[in-house]
Design a protein around this motif. Structure first.
Motif: not given
Lengths: 255, 399, 149
Positions: B225-226, B229-230, B236, B241, B319, B322-323
């Motif tokens: 998802y990240m 979106s990137y 995002i 998230l 973010r 999370y990544l």
């Protein structure tokens, strides 16, 4: 009146319970009578049911069995493919166990532990246990390995997909993938020989008669008397594989 | 073959203690590590998708279709490592034509087909049918033709029919959850039912596989998802998230607890195999078990995600966290599969020694092919996102 | 019935029919006759060729040697332990020459000193006992206790 009824129904219940309990008790007890070495016998006792005996006291570790097996059954010569092999166990005075099987014992053994350190030492020939409740047969996803009607675990090499699940399932390390055929390969108890009235290659060449092939249904047979006259054990009995390879003089260290 | 012999002679010198001679040739390599890993990602991604649909977690809406398409992309590849690992790949059909009822492996073909045909494809089809009909009208040429074929000729988009889409889709999702549990719990059973192998043979195995599957699948969707979106330069949805990360945290706790329970049980019971397994995790598996799986893959993400439940730094920091966490979890679960599959074969069933395993670079069992099996699902996913972009779905007219 | 199912149900029916048809065509002959396997495979396993002929087969021609062996310690041993598999030779005596091992190591497989088999068999320290000679120069392997001068 009501009281009487209660009594009657209670009596009935007790009767029924006793009957059920009796059934249950015989149901539980009976199967145990039939269990010999954790295997049940097949239905037809007139046909052969192959088993095997190994007398550890007699084995001298010459490795002729492993050698003959490779020649008889087209087993690759490399030292990591065996249908049968011999292990040398050395239990030292300090309690440690040393096991070795260089080239399966085909080139013979050397005992390198000095005499003063040896508590006891012996040879253990190993091969497929031809289990009656084979974990390998259970695991094969396509029915390419099976227990033949006369109790030999065989491979259908034209049907094996080579998934190796049976190799994982065998607790005794008796299966390998044939590097040329890409299917699993294992001891067939020389099925091509025993069904023509000959004995297996390993029994044929054993100089000390440490190996016995026999019919477990034949009460006059050699295997039957071997089992009767010795305290025989199977390998890894806790796994309940129904092994039909019986060892005399098996030490607890052997796995 | 000569190469294989050479490799085995090399391994022969690496043997510690005693192994049965046939055990030198380690049967299941990197490809079979990938198999539970990939099916786990599928099951996990699907379960995340069903959270939105069945349990009505509306914040997860932006990731619903993404999770479904991710599951499909990975499921399409899931059998490939298995089939290419077979000694006779062309005989693979036998597992469908004569499945052996006592074999844990035999029903895989059916579980797989059920999951692919009845669950995933149908759910995606019902979810996209109305859009595909609309897109087929908007687009021209080749793409329009694909959409037309994909609708299977069901072009009715009257509110009544669309409502059916939703109803049946919901029903399939409900069926799909136990199916996803089945798919991966069952993969755990393939290992857990091998009584010959004490490292595998535990009744916990299907449950552990299931929860680790959910962990890895959720981490994968979080990452994808990240990344998507990137790439699309879209903002995002931080609420989605945060929610995914929260679920990741909870299920990671469950997973860690279950695995811990399994290990504590082993240590406390200390059966015949205990000594060799203890040597295994402290020796050949030390790096992959303690460092990769437990420390990097579980403890670090647990601590970091745990802190985020109480303290919320600004969006960008979250973010990044999370990544990193999702990648660490994906790495950790990969090594969990590695430790199960490879670890279970490193020690001898005689419990007297160890064999060794070295990854080869080339060949169908090698590193390059294995990496291909990881990369191909992403290519399939890119194609699916091009064909069925979730962000171009036409919102249904309010009924 | 919703129009989706009107399309899907026949599609799945076709799929299942094709699957069953494929299965019908792909299950090999004799599969399931006795159990979940191809029963013909039992016969195929029986039909493999033999390599070892067995002691009785050797004695059919070489009865003199067989008789000779019975009088000494190697009584009861199979000829093929040392001479190797003899089925080819049995089928065609002119072909398939058998081996006559003369190396000390060969005798040592059974008789070299090894503490593991102490008391089980006559043992010799190969490094110590006439190390430069072949065993069979003195010992007739068929009559091992008859020592040649």
């Amino acid at each position: 009146m009501g009281n009487c009824r209660v009594k009657q129904s209670r009596r009935k219940f007790i009767k029924a319970a006793a009957a059920a309990g009796g059934l249950l008790a015989t149901g539980i007890v009976n199967p145990f009578n039939a269990v010999i070495f954790a295997t049940e016998r097949p239905e037809d006792p007139t046909k052969p049911w192959w088993g095997y005996g190994i007398d550890i006291e007699k084995c001298i570790g010459c490795g002729r069995c492993a050698n003959a097996c490779k020649l008889e059954n087209d087993v690759p010569k490399e030292p990591f493919y065996f249908r049968t092999w011999v292990e040398q166990y050395t239990i030292k005075n300090d309690g440690s166990v040393k096991v070795e099987s260089p080239n399966g014992g085909i080139n013979g053994f050397k005992q390198t532990v000095p005499e003063a350190d040896i508590f006891k030492a012996f040879f253990v020939p190993k091969m497929c246990n031809h289990c009656h409740k084979s974990p390998c047969v259970q695991a094969c996803p396509v029915g390419a390995t099976y227990d033949s009607p006369d109790g030999v675990v065989l491979v259908d090499e034209s049907y094996c997909i080579g998934c190796r699940y049976c190799v994982q399932a065998c607790p005794y390390g008796c299966r390998y993938i044939h590097p040329e055929k890409n299917v699993v390969d294992k001891c067939t108890l020389c099925y091509h020989r025993i069904s023509k009235g000959k004995t297996t290659a390993c029994v044929e060449v054993c100089p000390t008669h440490a190996r016995i092939l026999g019919d477990l249904n034949d009460q006059e047979g050699e295997l039957y008397s071997f089992m009767k006259n010795h305290n025989c054990l199977v390998l890894k009995p806790h796994l309940n594989t129904g092994s039909k390879l019986y060892y005399n003089a098996l030490s607890a260290e052997v796995r | 073959m000569e190469q294989h012999y050479q490799y085995l002679y090399e391994m022969l010198s690496q043997v510690q203690g005693f192994i049965y001679p046939n055990e030198l040739d380690l049967q299941w390599g990197l490809l079979i590590v990938l198999y539970p890993y990939i099916t786990g990602l599928v099951a996990g991604a699907f379960i995340l998708a069903s959270l939105e649909r069945v349990f009505n977690v509306k914040v997860l809406k932006p990731t619903y279709e993404l999770a479904l398409l991710t599951a499909l992309a990975f499921l399409l590849v899931a059998t490939m490592p298995l089939v290419s690992h077979l000694g006779h790949p062309l005989r693979a059909y036998e597992i469908l034509s004569t499945p052996h009822s006592t074999s844990a492996m035999a029903i895989f073909g059916f579980v797989y087909l059920w999951y692919l045909m009845v669950v995933l494809l149908l759910e995606i089809w019902f979810d996209y049918r109305r859009d595909m009909v609309i897109w087929a009208r908007q687009e021209k040429g080749f793409k329009a033709r694909i959409y037309k074929i994909l609708t299977l000729g069901v072009n009715d988009i009257s509110p009544k029919t669309v409502k059916w889409d939703d109803k049946i889709g919901y029903f399939i999702t409900v069926v799909g959850i136990p199916s996803a549990f089945l798919l991966h719990g069952y993969v755990g059973f393939i290992f857990g039912s091998i009584k010959a192998n004490p490292w595998w043979s535990t009744v916990m195995m299907p449950v552990i596989f299931l929860f680790s599957a959910m962990v890895s699948g959720i981490a994968l969707v979080l990452f994808i998802y990240m990344a998507v979106s990137y790439i699309r330069k879209q903002k995002i949805d931080m609420k989605a998230l945060d929610t995914i990360a929260k679920y990741l945290f909870y299920i990671l706790i469950l997973d860690f607890t279950l695995e811990g329970l399994d290990q504590i049980h082993r240590i406390y019971e200390a059966e015949e195999s205990f000594e060799i397994l203890s040597l295994l995790v402290h020796g050949p598996l030390f790096l992959t078990f303690f460092i990769f799986q437990i420390f990097l893959g579980t403890i670090i993400p647990l601590i970091v995600l745990g802190i985020l439940q109480f303290y919320k730094p600004r969006e960008f920091t979250r973010r990044v966290i999370y990544l990193v966490s999702s990648l660490l979890v994906l790495l950790g679960i990969f090594f969990m599969r590695w430790n199960v599959v490879i670890g279970g074969q490193l020690f001898s069933k005689s419990f007297y020694g160890f064999t060794d395993y070295k990854i080869r670079i080339a060949g169908s069992e090698g590193l390059l092919w294995s990496m291909a099996w990881i990369i191909i699902p992403f290519i399939i996913l890119a194609f699916l996102l091009w064909l069925l972009p979730p962000w171009k779905k036409v919102p249904a007219e309010p009924a | 019935m919703p129009p989706q199912l009107k399309t899907l149900i026949p599609l799945f029916a076709i799929f299942i029919f094709l699957f069953l048809l494929g299965r019908y065509l792909l299950v090999p002959e004799s599969f399931g006759e006795q159990g979940h396997y191809r029963f013909n495979s039992v016969a195929e396993n029986k039909d493999l060729s033999l390599q070892y002929a067995g002691r009785d087969a050797c004695a059919e021609c070489h009865d003199d040697k067989a008789l000779e062996m019975e009088s000494d310690m190697h009584a009861g041993l199979s000829c093929e332990i040392c001479h190797g598999p003899g089925m080819v030779h049995y089928d065609n005596p002119k072909a398939g020459q058998l081996i006559i091992p003369d190396q000390r190591e060969h005798c040592g497989l059974c008789h070299a000193t090894n503490l593991t088999r102490v008391d089980k068999i006559a043992q010799v320290d190969l490094a110590d006992h006439n190390p430069d000679q072949k065993c069979i120069e003195c010992h007739n392997p068929h009559l091992p206790w008859e020592i040649a001068e």
